[in-house]
Design an enzyme around this catalytic site. Sequence first.
Site, mmCIF file in Angstrom:
data_model
loop_
_atom_site.group_PDB
_atom_site.id
_atom_site.type_symbol
_atom_site.label_atom_id
_atom_site.label_comp_id
_atom_site.label_asym_id
_atom_site.label_seq_id
_atom_site.Cartn_x
_atom_site.Cartn_y
_atom_site.Cartn_z
ATOM 1 C CG ASN A 108 -1.728 1.239 1.383
ATOM 2 O OD1 ASN A 108 -1.843 2.021 0.432
ATOM 3 N ND2 ASN A 108 -2.307 1.446 2.552
ATOM 4 C CD1 TRP A 109 4.044 1.319 -2.567
ATOM 5 C CD2 TRP A 109 3.791 2.105 -4.657
ATOM 6 N NE1 TRP A 109 4.920 0.646 -3.387
ATOM 7 C CE2 TRP A 109 4.784 1.106 -4.665
ATOM 8 C CE3 TRP A 109 3.459 2.734 -5.851
ATOM 9 C CZ2 TRP A 109 5.457 0.733 -5.834
ATOM 10 C CZ3 TRP A 109 4.124 2.355 -7.013
ATOM 11 C CH2 TRP A 109 5.110 1.368 -7.006
ATOM 12 C CE LYS A 110 -0.141 3.420 4.629
ATOM 13 N NZ LYS A 110 -0.114 3.540 6.078
ATOM 14 N N GLY A 136 1.547 2.387 10.827
ATOM 15 C CA GLY A 136 2.506 3.497 10.843
ATOM 16 C C GLY A 136 3.196 3.656 12.194
ATOM 17 N N GLY A 192 2.618 -1.268 4.398
ATOM 18 C CA GLY A 192 2.725 0.148 4.059
ATOM 19 C C GLY A 192 4.166 0.551 3.812
ATOM 20 C CG HIS A 242 -5.974 2.383 5.139
ATOM 21 N ND1 HIS A 242 -5.458 3.317 6.009
ATOM 22 C CD2 HIS A 242 -5.028 1.423 5.001
ATOM 23 C CE1 HIS A 242 -4.237 2.936 6.366
ATOM 24 N NE2 HIS A 242 -3.954 1.788 5.772
ATOM 25 C CD GLU A 261 -3.871 -2.159 7.390
ATOM 26 O OE1 GLU A 261 -2.729 -2.414 7.009
ATOM 27 O OE2 GLU A 261 -4.442 -1.092 7.128
HETATM 28 P P1 PGA Z 1 2.554 0.307 7.783
HETATM 29 O O1 PGA Z 1 1.136 0.618 7.104
HETATM 30 O O2 PGA Z 1 3.025 -1.025 7.250
HETATM 31 O O3 PGA Z 1 3.435 1.434 7.390
HETATM 32 O O4 PGA Z 1 2.319 0.242 9.279
HETATM 33 C C1 PGA Z 1 0.217 -0.420 6.875
HETATM 34 C C2 PGA Z 1 -1.023 0.097 6.195
HETATM 35 O O5 PGA Z 1 -1.433 1.231 6.477
HETATM 36 O O6 PGA Z 1 -1.628 -0.585 5.371
#
Ligand code: PGA
Length: 259
Positions: free
Chosen positions: A13-15, A176, A237, A98, A170
């Site tokens: 998930n590149w956001k 994050g 992420g 999300h 999640e």
């Molecule tokens: P992260 O994010 O791996 O940076 O904790 C995961 C996500 O938001 O899907």
Amino acid sequence: MNPIKRGRIITGNWKMNKTHAQALDFIKNLIPQLTNEAVQVFLAVPFTVIYSSSKEAVGTPLVIGAQNMNDASEGAFTGEIAALMLKEAGAQFVILGHSERRYYFHEDDAFINRKIKRALSMQIRPVLCIGETLEERESGRTQEIIDNQLRSCLADIPADTLKNLIVAYEPVWAVGALEGATPEQAQEIHAACRVCLSEILNAEIAQQIVIQYGGTVNSDNAGAFLEQPDIDGLLVGRASLSLQSFIEIINPLNNEDET
Ligand code: PGA
């Protein structure tokens, strides 16, 4: 929608990261390294690179998708994107609900439910994210929150259309963060999700649904999550942003399967 099997589905998930050039460079270097059919690799890219990334991924094992969409089919919704637009650009899946969308953009379960219906009607695989906040966990409400999110987000959807759904557990406090859930904590919730899914849908379909774990996944902890019986994949992420760290998550799995 191609049928999907429980197994090892690793989704990046590149956001809101990567320009067009950066994305294509990453994808061109990633594709030759996807050699093991036992691991399926999905990548949720920014809207602006879905079209080119999908073209690059044609005929390869890489599956390209989006990170959000609107529930309406079209209309006066400035800044939003419709399922048909994603489909036309080549997106095969879409992340919905999300925790960042829920927190920053106030998305609720009813909205997410409508988005799931829209995605399914367009043959785009929904990846439904659920998870409790730290406060909810500390007050012993994790199970109740997860159950409510699943029931509300999947309300009034025929069970057989949901067999191609992916659920991503999640925990909000793990996304994050510096430290995520332990594999045992995640397994406990995944097993509970499957029980809840068997009540909402039926036992047979609940057994087929892929449930991914996400939140601070990296190459050091990925393997331990995937050893858990109800963890069918990972939503990654930060560690999906660098090719090296993403490959380190995928390739130890390849190596394991080859031995
Ligand atoms: P992260 O994010 O791996 O940076 O904790 C995961 C996500 O938001 O899907």
